[in-house]
Each structure stands twice: as structure tokens, then as C-alpha cells.
Write an enzyme that holds these catalytic residues in place. Structure first.
Site, PDB file in Angstrom:
ATOM      1  N   HIS A 179       1.386  -7.330   0.187  1.00 37.24           N
ATOM      2  CA  HIS A 179       0.371  -8.537   0.372  1.00 37.24           C
ATOM      3  C   HIS A 179      -0.246  -8.835  -1.005  1.00 37.24           C
ATOM      4  O   HIS A 179       0.259  -7.670  -2.016  1.00 37.24           O
ATOM      5  CB  HIS A 179      -0.123  -8.237   2.015  1.00 37.24           C
ATOM      6  CG  HIS A 179      -0.730  -6.286   1.360  1.00 37.24           C
ATOM      7  ND1 HIS A 179      -0.237  -5.853   2.031  1.00 37.24           N
ATOM      8  CD2 HIS A 179      -2.221  -6.073   1.371  1.00 37.24           C
ATOM      9  CE1 HIS A 179      -0.583  -4.307   1.215  1.00 37.24           C
ATOM     10  NE2 HIS A 179      -1.553  -4.672   1.132  1.00 37.24           N
TER      11      HIS A 179
ATOM     12  N   ARG B  98     -16.139 -13.269   1.125  1.00 37.48           N
ATOM     13  CA  ARG B  98     -15.224 -13.148   2.140  1.00 37.48           C
ATOM     14  C   ARG B  98     -14.876 -11.778   1.910  1.00 37.48           C
ATOM     15  O   ARG B  98     -14.915 -10.667   0.824  1.00 37.48           O
ATOM     16  CB  ARG B  98     -13.257 -13.196   2.343  1.00 37.48           C
ATOM     17  CG  ARG B  98     -12.870 -12.772   2.503  1.00 37.48           C
ATOM     18  CD  ARG B  98     -11.387 -13.264   3.107  1.00 37.48           C
ATOM     19  NE  ARG B  98     -10.586 -12.445   3.369  1.00 37.48           N
ATOM     20  CZ  ARG B  98      -9.577 -11.744   2.960  1.00 37.48           C
ATOM     21  NH1 ARG B  98      -9.186 -10.867   1.491  1.00 37.48           N
ATOM     22  NH2 ARG B  98      -8.351 -10.605   3.789  1.00 37.48           N
TER      23      ARG B  98
ATOM     24  N   ASP C 274       0.942  -1.504   0.071  1.00 37.84           N
ATOM     25  CA  ASP C 274       0.203  -0.283   0.093  1.00 37.84           C
ATOM     26  C   ASP C 274       1.316   1.172  -0.029  1.00 37.84           C
ATOM     27  O   ASP C 274       1.664   1.205   0.842  1.00 37.84           O
ATOM     28  CB  ASP C 274      -0.924   0.272   1.381  1.00 37.84           C
ATOM     29  CG  ASP C 274      -2.118  -1.396   0.904  1.00 37.84           C
ATOM     30  OD1 ASP C 274      -2.303  -2.255  -0.330  1.00 37.84           O
ATOM     31  OD2 ASP C 274      -2.649  -1.447   2.292  1.00 37.84           O
TER      32      ASP C 274
HETATM   33  O1  LIG Z   1      -8.569  -8.309   0.884  1.00 33.96           O
HETATM   34  C1  LIG Z   1      -7.332  -7.953   1.761  1.00 33.96           C
HETATM   35  O2  LIG Z   1      -7.101  -8.884   2.922  1.00 33.96           O
HETATM   36  C2  LIG Z   1      -6.552  -7.343   1.591  1.00 33.96           C
HETATM   37  C3  LIG Z   1      -6.887  -5.792   0.697  1.00 33.96           C
HETATM   38  C4  LIG Z   1      -6.151  -5.469   0.583  1.00 33.96           C
HETATM   39  O3  LIG Z   1      -4.452  -5.426   0.522  1.00 33.96           O
HETATM   40  C5  LIG Z   1      -5.834  -3.666  -0.531  1.00 33.96           C
HETATM   41  O4  LIG Z   1      -7.359  -3.093  -0.888  1.00 33.96           O
HETATM   42  O5  LIG Z   1      -5.093  -2.473  -0.082  1.00 33.96           O
HETATM   43 FE   LIG Z   2      -3.732  -3.922  -0.203  1.00 35.17          FE
END
Ligand SMILES: O=C(O)CCC(=O)C(=O)O
Ligand SMILES: [Fe+2]
Length: 834
Positions: free
Chosen positions: A761, A771, A706
Site C-alpha cells: 500500500h 490528511r 507493513d
Molecule cells: O497514511 C496512510 O494511510 C498509510 C500509513 C501507513 O501505511 C503506515 O504508516 O504504514
Molecule cells: Fe503501512
């Protein structure tokens, strides 16, 4: 005790006995008067050990009664220290845990206890917790008595006294005292002083003073003097100051306090020479007061100290025009006391939807905080009585076995005592009111900046399971944070521990007990466990540092203070939204001119097709309302209110985390947080990943970091978030109920010169389950300069890596550059080597 060896002299083997060997008296009650065992048992059964409970909201309610065995030690005098382990527990209190439970011991009659419990749970409705109801119950006012408002020496509106309020003679509405007074055109802020009983011409205020002064009420407000009679064979306490349990106890050589030296104080052996407890020594030098000197007592934390020991630490300037109200062991206690006195005690603090909370204290015998205003003092005392009655309706009576002190009353009225364990000085009662009715009440005591305790919290039966306990807890916690108190401890019976942990963010205190608990007098019940909650960013920061995962660039936050109802409510609204027909969702769809709103796939990341429905909005209430109106038309409120409420909590939490991180890095607490002014540009992305037939081929969201400073990520319990460890291994971040995952973003990595690492991630999808995740990205203000402070730079081991840049500069670059293995290359433009 003459003739006993030194070691024996120090030890006291306490039995669970309610028939004590010594005789003391207190307020006319005898403490351990020499009663033959039979008689004592009879007396004891006449005051049965009662359980107590409060059936509170969020599952904090009573379950079945427990039983605790209590055995008398037949040979207390010969008891050996080694016996401690095998000693059956004996409780000093006739009850088991401070908060939220009801138990009784085998000594009592189970049936009677059962009846007692039913009486409380299903019996008559709880008394109305109002001042008027109290005055009526005490026969100080008659129900239906005629009253009038006196304003500018003329009689205005008339009405009749009811327990709920005043019935107006003109409109027949029952309203609160304040509303009735306003209705009569009253303008001052002291309605109880302006409403008079027609028959006697006494103001409500004067009747409140009268009721507070009734002999049987006044009796409860007193200092509990526990006298040791001349023939006392043992003037020591029978329960450990720390765990409230009996057994073989080590006695202080100055006061009546006793301790389990090994289990509770962590001492290997009983010292050979004199030993003094923490209440008898100077908090600075650890010495007791010798013959020719004395120890001062701190007006806030009740710790003792030598004047000379205190002086070099705290240079004081004395203002001769302003005599200090109390003596304080350090400036922190002084600051807390000042804040309490000036802005908290007796002052109503408005909360949402006409709720308010107030912190009360009995100021009568000069022990409490001084409230100068006579009206405010009377209100404070009257509400204390109402709070006491509410607690008594929720818990069964707790009589201290040895001193016969009524614990709840003495705590609510902050009664002092010469017996340390039952010295309840310094307690405050926090109340939650709606209108003029007290709904919840909790007792708290502040032991300086390190620790506060809250042994009781109760909610009126009629208002349980409506989030009232939480409302009061939030108010108490914010007040404690304002006072810079680090931790809140509570005692809890085993059955309630889960609720305190899961719903309220507490954790169990494990042995060895922290120093603060050993040093301070915190109310405990023998078979309860102590729980604690870290309140301040500094305390959170220590936990963060202790969390090894932090070096991976993310951590889980459990003690976050965001009420679970808020995210539960919002996630339900989100599922409703995503469950709508596509046509309706697309009414709020993102467009090429406004790339915000709903969309059904996200082509930004790498080759795999992302498998998600997304709602992307900004932290802007207007934008949220606009979106909700497009999708729901007139019925937009439910969605937009829930989203706005959630985003507000995220903003608050984000600031706390920023402070906690700054603190943990040794920077000023507001080093980061002062740079987050432009709330409305903060991005909020919600993703719902439908079940996916090919989970091994398709990702929910591709590999990325991010770019912002940090992300507060909510994920439901399905699981799917993975972080990249050591650049090679994907590790699943297991969801925890009621927690957030905090991801460090690229900008924070640059801001700290890599001390905090951005985390790479992705989210994988599930074959069977959908989810939900919500990512709240903390964007700094456009003009904020991202420059690592020199404290974090080490020319050798960690030379400066980035030139200073503004968030606006990075944000613009992000729009036009790509990612390499998930990392945005944009930030590299500011690397010094490039
Ligand atoms: O859905 C998730 O767990 C991650 C979402 C994510 O990393 C994001 O929106 O930047
Ligand atoms: Fe993210």
C-alpha cells in the site's frame, strides 16, 4: 370455528382494533371484553396511544411524531391470505419502536400528543433516580426525617433524609447512603441495613421491603395471566409474533401465537395439517408434546424440549448434593445462567470515574435468577423500581392494545405470561449509576448464545449528551461477550437507524430473517426495523470471511466497539500538536540516539520525497508522558491522557481482531493473541500530510507493506490510502466514518503460510486538504515463534513456505535490509526455498 376449512381455521385476520371480539382478563384488566365499538373507542381514548421517547446522548433523541394509519378490517373472518400485502399495518403495541422514539397514531389526538411530548421534554425536571427519592415519593419515608447510624449497638452519626442522599448533622454535607455510613465509621457493606429512621427505629432496608410490597407496586410484579373466557370467539393474538404487525395471520394449533407465514416465517403456503409454532415444539426434534408426554422449558432461553431428545446430546452427571437450579436445553444456556447467577446479577461492577453498572432482575415469583443474599435481593428489587421510574420518565406509557399490559413495567419486572408475545420472562435491567443515582437503564434478554435483545435504553434527562448511553452499552456488550452471546438485536424507528449504525456499530437485518429471530420471542414494534450487532470475534470472523477484499490483504472494520469519542478526542489533540510552531514540536523531536518522537519527513521509502509530519512513539504510557512533557511542559496531561486512552483501545481491538482471525482460520481463538505480551514495544505512527502543491509528483508515504502482523489504521475522511491489487493496479481505500482499515502484515502472511496475504500500500497526498492517519502496528513478543500451524499447511496445494523464526530475528533483519517494490526482503530470509 367449527365449519371452517382447515386453511381458514389456521388464518386469523387481525384488525388494528382495540375493540376486540373475544374476552380475556388479566390482573383484573379485561382483554378484549366485548365492548360496543363506541364504548371501546372512548375507553381507548381515555388510554390514548402515546408515543414514547428517550432523548438520549449521541443523537438518540426524539424527532417529530410520525403518524401511522390504522384501519379496521371490516371482514376479518372472510379475509383471504392474499390480502396480506394490502392490509394496512396494525400494531399490537400502542407504540412504534422499542428504542428511542416517540410516535403516535392517527387515532390519538395530535395536540394531546404534542403536549404530552413537550411535557416530557421541557416539563418538570426528571425525578431523582435514587432509592431515597422513591421512598419519599411513596410516603414510606418523610423528606427531612431524622436518621442515625447504628453500629455495634451504639448510635453514631445523625442526619436528615433528602432525595439526593443524607444531610449530615455534623458537616452539613449531603452524601450518598454509603458515604454517610462510612463517614460515621461504619464498616460493613450493607449501609441500608445500618441506617435507621429516628422516629420509628425502622431501618432503610426494612422500608425498602415495605415499599416493594405496597399493593399497587406488587401488582406490577405479577405473572400476566390472559384468560380466555368461555364465550371467547377468538383466543388468538392479533399481532404477528415476529413483526408485531397485524393482517392475515397463521395461528398455532396449540397456543395463542400468530404469524405472517410468508413475510415473517418465509413459508410458501399455510401447511395442510396441524402446525405448531416454535414455542410449542421440542427444539431438537421439532415435534410437539403428544398426549402422554410433556416438554421441559429451558430456564434461560425458554425453549421447550423433550427430555429424551436432550439426553443423547448432553450427557449429564448429577451431583446429588447440589440440586440444579433450573433445567436447561443445553450446556451453553446452563453456563450463561451459572455465570449470571454467580457473578453478574445484583453485583455492582465498578467502571471508571466512580460509575458502576449492575444487572438486575425481579426474583420474586421464582421466575428470575435466585439471589440468596437477602440484602442484595432487596437492593436489586429497589433499584429495579428506580430504574422503572426512570424509564417511565423517559418514555411515555406503552399499553399493549390487546392484553392491556403495561409493556415497560412488565419488561422491567420480567413478568411472565401465558400469552407468548407478552411473556417477558428472562428480561434483565442493566443500570448505570454514579454514586447512588441511576443515570441510564436498559432492558436486555438473552436467548442462549446466539442472540440477545435490548428493546429499551433510557438516560436521565439531566445526563444526556454526556456519553452515558455509550458507557452502559459498552458494559452490556462486554458482559454479553463474556457470556459468549454472538449477537445483540434491537428494534429501532427509522429516524434512529443511522445513529445506531454509525455510532454504535449496528447493521440492519435484511430479509429473510435469520433463524434465531424466527425461533425466539423478541420484543418488536410494528413500524420499527430490527438492527443487529455482532458481538463476538466468531461473528466478526464470519463477516470478515464474507468480505471479498480480505483476499487483498486488508479489510474495513466497522463493528469495532471503539467509542467514537475516543478517536475524536485524540485526533483533536493531534491536530493541536501538529499546529504548534515547529520550534515547540521539535522539543519532542526524534534524535539519533532515540529515533522516536516528532519528525517532519520520512526518507525511508523510495525516491519520492514523502510529504508528511510524523509522530512515532511506542505503546508505552511512560514514553508518551515523557514526549508530552517535552512539548507541553506542565500542561502535558491533556495530550498524554488522550494518547494513552487511544492506545489502550487499540490494544484491546488488536487482540479481538487476532482472535477473530484465528477463529476464522479454524485455530484456537488465542492462537495469535497469546503472543502479544510486550505491549510497550508496539509501534504507533501518526502521520499528518499537509496539502501538497504537486500531488501527482509526491507521495505521502511510499509503496510498502507493513512488516508486523497487522496494522490498525485510522484515516480521516480525506482519503489517500491506496492498495495494490493483483500487483498492478492501485485502488483507493475509501474512508468510512467511524471505521478502521486493517492491513495484514508480512509476519501474519508467514504465520499463516500465505492464507492471509500482506498488502502492499501507499498514501497519496491532496492538493487542497491535509490528511491525518494513525497506524498502530501489532508487534508480537520478541521471543514469539512464527511458525504456521500444520492445520493450515497442505503438502500439495500449500506446502510449508517458511522455516520457524522469532519476531526478534525478523525485527533485527528489518533494521539492516532493504525493500524491493515495497516488500521488505528481510522476511524472505526465512523462505524455505532460500
Ligand atoms: O497514511 C496512510 O494511510 C498509510 C500509513 C501507513 O501505511 C503506515 O504508516 O504504514
Ligand atoms: Fe503501512
Amino acid at each position: 370455528m367449527a365449519g371452517r376449512s382447515r386453511k381458514q381455521k389456521k388464518l386469523r385476520s387481525s384488525s388494528s382494533s382495540w375493540s376486540s371480539e373475544s374476552s380475556h382478563s388479566m390482573n383484573g384488566l379485561h382483554y378484549g371484553a366485548k365492548l360496543p365499538v363506541k364504548k371501546a373507542k372512548k375507553e381507548f381514548l381515555a388510554n390514548p396511544i402515546k408515543g414514547y421517547l428517550t432523548k438520549d446522548d449521541t443523537n438518540l433523541e426524539s424527532s417529530s411524531m410520525g403518524t401511522t394509519s390504522r384501519k379496521r378490517n371490516p371482514h376479518p373472518k372472510n379475509a383471504k391470505l392474499e390480502m396480506v400485502k394490502d392490509e394496512p399495518s396494525s400494531s399490537e403495541y400502542n407504540q412504534d419502536s422499542a428504542v428511542l422514539s416517540k410516535k403516535r397514531t392517527t387515532w390519538g389526538r395530535r395536540k394531546r400528543a404534542e403536549r404530552g411530548r413537550k411535557g416530557k421534554e421541557n416539563g418538570p425536571r426528571q425525578r431523582k433516580a435514587t432509592i431515597l427519592s422513591w421512598l419519599i415519593d411513596r410516603d414510606v419515608i418523610q423528606e427531612n426525617a431524622e436518621v442515625y447510624v447504628m453500629e455495634m449497638e451504639t448510635r453514631k452519626k445523625q442526619g436528615k433524609i433528602k432525595k439526593e442522599g443524607i444531610l449530615c448533622s455534623c458537616c452539613y454535607n449531603v452524601s450518598t447512603v454509603a458515604e454517610f455510613y462510612n463517614h460515621a465509621g461504619g464498616t460493613c457493606s450493607k449501609p441500608y441495613d445500618k441506617i435507621f429512621i429516628a422516629e420509628t427505629c425502622s431501618s432503610l432496608l426494612s422500608l425498602m421491603i415495605q415499599a416493594w410490597d405496597l399493593p399497587d407496586e406488587r401488582n406490577f410484579h405479577r405473572f400476566s395471566l390472559i384468560e380466555t373466557k368461555d364465550d371467547a370467539s377468538d383466543s388468538y393474538d392479533d399481532a404477528c409474533m415476529i413483526c408485531a404487525d397485524g393482517g392475515n395471520l397463521m395461528c398455532c394449533d396449540k397456543c395463542s401465537s400468530t404469524y405472517h407465514h410468508k413475510k415473517c416465517l418465509g413459508m410458501k403456503d399455510v401447511p395442510n395439517g396441524s402446525w405448531y409454532c416454535s414455542f410449542c415444539v421440542c427444539k431438537f426434534c421439532g415435534d410437539p408434546a403428544y398426549e402422554n408426554d410433556y416438554l421441559l422449558k429451558c430456564s434461560l432461553c425458554e425453549k421447550k424440549y423433550h427430555w429424551e431428545c436432550h439426553l443423547p446430546r448432553e450427557p449429564v452427571s448429577i451431583d446429588i448434593n447440589n440440586t440444579p437450579q433450573g433445567t436447561f436445553c443445553d450446556h451453553m444456556c446452563n453456563e450463561i445462567y451459572d455465570k449470571l447467577e454467580r457473578g453478574i446479577i445484583g453485583i455492582e461492577h465498578e467502571l471508571d470515574r466512580s460509575y458502576k453498572w449492575t444487572l438486575l432482575q425481579n426474583t420474586d415469583d421464582g421466575s428470575g435468577i435466585n439471589i440468596e443474599d437477602h440484602y442484595q435481593r432487596t437492593m436489586c428489587h429497589s433499584k429495579l423500581v428506580v430504574a422503572r421510574r426512570l424509564m417511565e420518565d423517559c418514555f411515555e406509557q406503552i399499553i399493549d392494545r390487546h392484553t392491556r399490559i403495561d409493556v415497560i413495567k412488565s419488561v422491567v419486572y420480567n413478568c411472565g405470561s401465558n400469552f407468548n408475545r407478552v411473556n417477558f420472562r428472562g428480561f434483565y435491567t442493566a443500570i448505570l449509576e454514579k454514586g447512588e443515582e441511576i443515570i441510564s437503564a436498559a432492558t436486555i434478554r438473552i436467548h442462549g448464545t446466539k442472540l440477545a435483545e435490548m428493546p429499551f435504553i433510557a438516560t436521565n434527562k439531566e445526563y444526556r449528551r454526556k456519553g452515558m448511553c455509550r458507557k452502559l452499552m459498552v458494559a452490556i456488550e462486554s458482559a454479553l461477550c463474556y457470556l459468549k452471546v454472538e449477537k445483540l438485536v434491537i428494534p429501532s424507528v427509522t429516524e434512529r437507524i443511522g445513529t445506531w449504525i454509525e455510532k454504535y456499530g449496528f447493521h440492519l437485518i435484511k430479509s429473510p430473517l435469520p433463524k434465531e429471530i424466527k425461533l425466539h420471542n423478541t420484543l418488536m414494534f410494528h413500524d420499527s426495523k430490527r438492527l443487529q450487532k455482532d458481538l463476538l470475534p466468531s461473528a466478526l470472523a464470519r463477516r470478515y470471511r464474507a468480505n471479498s477484499r480480505a483476499k487483498w490483504g486488508f479489510f474495513k472494520l466497522v463493528d469495532h466497539g471503539v467509542p467514537s469519542e475516543i478517536d475524536e478526542n485524540f485526533t483533536s489533540r493531534l491536530h493541536e500538536l501538529f499546529d504548534l510552531p515547529m520550534e515547540q514540536k521539535l522539543k519532542g523531536g526524534k534524535t539519533s540516539s532515540l529515533p522516536l518522537g516528532y519528525y517532519a519527513s520520512n526518507p525511508e521509502y523510495e525516491q519520492n520525497l514523502p510529504w508528511a509530519e510524523i509522530l512515532l512513539l511506542l505503546q508505552s504510557p511512560e514514553m508518551v508522558v515523557q514526549f508530552a512533557k517535552k512539548v507541553y511542559g506542565d500542561q502535558y496531561h491533556t495530550f498524554s491522557n488522550a494518547m494513552i486512552e487511544y492506545m489502550k483501545e487499540m490494544d484491546k481491538l488488536g487482540m479481538t481482531i487476532m482472535e477473530m482471525l484465528a477463529h476464522g482460520l479454524g485455530l484456537a481463538d488465542d492462537f495469535f493473541s497469546k503472543n502479544f505480551e510486550e505491549k510497550e514495544v508496539t509501534i504507533f505512527r501518526i502521520s499528518r500530510y499537509p496539502p501538497c502543491p504537486l500531488p501527482e509528483k509526491i507521495v505521502g508515504i511510499g509503496i510498502h507493506s507493513d512488516p508486523q502482523t497487522l496494522t490498525i489504521l485510522y484515516q480521516d475522511l480525506v482519503g489517500g490510502l491506496q492498495v495494490l491489487k493483483d500487483d498492478k493496479q492501485w485502488i483507493g481505500v475509501r474512508p468510512l466514518p467511524n471505521s478502521f482499515v486493517i492491513n495484514i502484515g508480512d509476519t501474519l502472511e508467514a504465520w499463516t503460510n500465505g492464507r492471509l496475504k500482506g498488502v502492499i500500500h501507499r498514501a497519496v497526498v491532496n492538493k487542497d486538504k491535509q490528511r491525518l492517519s494513525m497506524a498502530y502496528f501489532m508487534n508480537p513478543t520478541s521471543s514469539a515463534t512464527i511458525e504456521c500451524p500444520s492445520q493450515l499447511i497442505d503438502p500439495v496445494s500449500n506446502p510449508r513456505k517458511y522455516v520457524p523464526f522469532t519476531w526478534a530475528e525478523l525485527r533485527n533483519l528489518l533494521l539492516t535490509t532493504r525493500r524491493v517494490r515495497g516488500k521488505a526482503v528481510a522476511i524472505n530470509k526465512f523462505l524455505i526455498s532460500s
